[in-house]
Design a protein around this motif. Structure first.
Motif, PDB file in Angstrom:
ATOM      1  N   TYR A   1       0.804  -1.226   0.000  1.00 10.23           N
ATOM      2  CA  TYR A   1       0.000   0.000   0.000  1.00 10.23           C
ATOM      3  C   TYR A   1       0.835   1.275   0.000  1.00 10.23           C
ATOM      4  CZ  TYR A   1      -3.757  -3.204   1.148  1.00 10.23           C
ATOM      5  OH  TYR A   1      -4.652  -4.231   1.120  1.00 10.23           O
TER       6      TYR A   1
ATOM      7  N   GLU B   1      -9.774  -3.100   1.768  1.00 12.94           N
ATOM      8  CA  GLU B   1     -10.387  -2.087   0.899  1.00 12.94           C
ATOM      9  C   GLU B   1     -10.224  -0.708   1.520  1.00 12.94           C
ATOM     10  OE1 GLU B   1     -11.395  -5.474   1.656  1.00 12.94           O
ATOM     11  OE2 GLU B   1     -13.299  -4.588   2.282  1.00 12.94           O
TER      12      GLU B   1
ATOM     13  N   GLU C   1      -6.682   0.380   1.075  1.00 15.13           N
ATOM     14  CA  GLU C   1      -6.419   0.672  -0.333  1.00 15.13           C
ATOM     15  C   GLU C   1      -6.916   2.078  -0.693  1.00 15.13           C
ATOM     16  OE1 GLU C   1      -6.824  -2.882  -2.573  1.00 15.13           O
ATOM     17  OE2 GLU C   1      -7.506  -1.738  -4.323  1.00 15.13           O
TER      18      GLU C   1
ATOM     19  N   ARG D   1      -4.545   5.223  -1.623  1.00 16.06           N
ATOM     20  CA  ARG D   1      -4.703   5.842  -2.939  1.00 16.06           C
ATOM     21  C   ARG D   1      -4.887   7.356  -2.796  1.00 16.06           C
ATOM     22  NH1 ARG D   1      -9.502   4.415  -4.683  1.00 16.06           N
ATOM     23  NH2 ARG D   1      -8.923   2.236  -4.914  1.00 16.06           N
TER      24      ARG D   1
END
Lengths: 328, 328
Positions: free
Chosen positions: B14, B98, B101, B105
């Motif tokens: 990540y 999730e 993530e 991001r």
């Protein structure tokens, strides 16, 4: 909350006295740092959570020491000299002034001891356990940081000080029956080695002058060496019987052989693992000795990407059930 | 835990993609930073705890943005340009891939948007709420940092952007009945102003050239101005009716007059409060305009150590029940 000090009161009372010149009395949004000439900066950060990285009822001065010193150990492993640190403290609602006073006093003592002043920070409340994060800044001569990725085939592998003391100190704490094997001084020594890491900053000049690669051992010698070799793209042969144990550590391991694995795979050593080209080995050993830090050669880097081979005194392979300690 | 990724897996997956060159792929004990020539470094750190600084169910990208941007706002207030940041993340046991993530991001997008790469960090587990600490590093030309302590009698007081939007966005969230006074776009605007601060980095050159003092408004305009004056050893007269409100903010305040105090004393504005000598006022306004940032003159610094005097459009004193918002 009106009878409790505000964040500003708390900073002024406990932490402003620890601030160096760049900390601006902790009255600004930010700290300044004038970078030393011809140096690169080295930055590292570690978070510690009560119940995960230390016991909630550890003495506040030990918590302060551990929080700063684990960061100083990272700087030491890079050959860096400390410049200062930032602290964030997340306090549960039931914090007590005496606790904070001891914590701040010990932190201030260490800041002076290691010439690493407080530059700034943030204090917040948390519904969770006490947590603290320290960011430490240091400097190395331009381009000279000792990298974790620098191990090369043929290099000799050294470790500073003694391995396993902290893990054995923790084992002793979790299983007090082990204490019967030790005298009072030995028990105290191992307990302290768990509570108060000794960052090997004295070794920095020797690392800068001679090491091809270095890291600090925080998650166990076996696992950390494997990490260093992996990121360097090499393997190693390690004589586990050469791993330096303290007198207290050796006594406990002789009494209960299963603790040898604890010593080599437990965490919190905060010793330095370094790889040194053979042509520098004698100079490195001499330089370390002059710094007052013992270093022990435990093996050799070899080509290949296999995990390191650990072997006993007869040359037979030794396998560890657990590669490394994880605080995560 | 064996089916969960290790800390190293998690970093590699990540966070390594967010690392700048100084981050060394996040594979070392520490990061390096080559200080720009003729610059001082500016360091700031902020801790955010779920349930204290943000709602635990806020979208992960909003949490990432807030965590980085509150630090960038501190750099902006000092006139600094970002160089990079370190992140520590304390994750509760029930974290989901999730979530991480989306968080990573959004953090990566902001790192690129603000030219502030990830340099390093630490990931730990916590039995408490999700907590994160970001340390940001920036640079200013040597000796030029805009200090919080620089306000002098006679200086004019400016504030950037609009005040109160975030506090009103939060009020709207806590009391949905208020939404009836606003259209959809206005509601969304205020909600976003609470969720995603806009650090005023564009204003840095204007502050460096013209401001005697500056800080960012994070705990409410009224309280933060009082802090700045106190550490500068001065007082002020402030026309509260000059405090810039957005269209949405003004509409909500007209509908419910009690919200004016919320706007001026609530937190999370992340606007810049600056004091500017009168001789620089026209140049500062022009420079700010050229940077695309609105600045509004709201008062004047006066001699003395009294708390600042706030007055309404008729010159009558205005008192606020609550000086400032405290996250502590």
């Amino acid at each position: 909350m009106s009878d409790r000090p505000s964040e500003d009161d708390l900073i002024a009372r406990y932490f402003a006295p620890l601030a160096g010149p760049g900390g601006l009395g902790l009255r600004d949004d930010a700290a300044t740092l004038i970078p030393p000439p011809d140096c690169d900066l080295v930055l590292t950060v570690d978070a510690l959570v009560a119940g995960v990285h230390f016991f909630a009822d550890d003495p506040p001065d030990a918590i302060a020491q551990k929080a700063l010193r684990v960061n100083l150990s990272d700087l030491a492993a890079k050959g860096a000299a400390p410049l200062g640190f930032l602290l964030t403290l997340a306090l549960p609602g039931d914090w007590r002034p005496e606790w904070l006073e001891s914590f701040a006093r010990a932190l201030g003592e260490d800041a002076r001891r290691y010439a690493c002043p407080l530059l700034g920070g943030d204090t917040v409340s948390t519904p969770g356990p006490l947590s603290l994060t320290i960011t430490a800044v240091g400097s190395v001569p331009t381009g000279r940081m000792a990298p974790r990725t620098g191990a090369r085939a043929g290099d000799l592998i050294y470790v500073s000080g003694a391995i396993g003391d902290a893990a054995l100190g923790l084992a002793l704490r979790l299983n007090p029956a082990l204490a019967t094997h030790l005298d009072e001084d030995e028990r105290e020594y191992l307990a302290q080695r768990y509570l108060a890491p000794q960052p090997r900053l004295a070794l920095s000049p020797a690392l800068l002058a001679h090491a091809s690669g270095a890291m600090d051992v925080s998650d166990g010698l076996v696992g950390d060496l494997a990490k260093m070799l992996r990121v360097s793209g090499v393997s190693a042969v390690v004589d586990v019987w050469r791993a330096p144990l303290s007198d207290a550590g050796a006594r406990l391991v002789s009494a209960d052989g299963s603790l040898f694995e604890t010593a080599l795979t437990g965490g919190d050593d905060y010793e330095i693992l370094a790889t040194v080209p053979p042509s520098h080995a004698a100079s490195f050993e001499r330089a370390a000795h002059e710094c007052g830090v013992d270093v022990t050669r435990i093996g050799e880097v070899v080509a290949g990407e296999a995990p390191p081979m650990f072997r006993d005194v007869r040359g037979a392979p030794v396998h560890f059930r657990r590669g490394s300690f994880s605080h995560f």
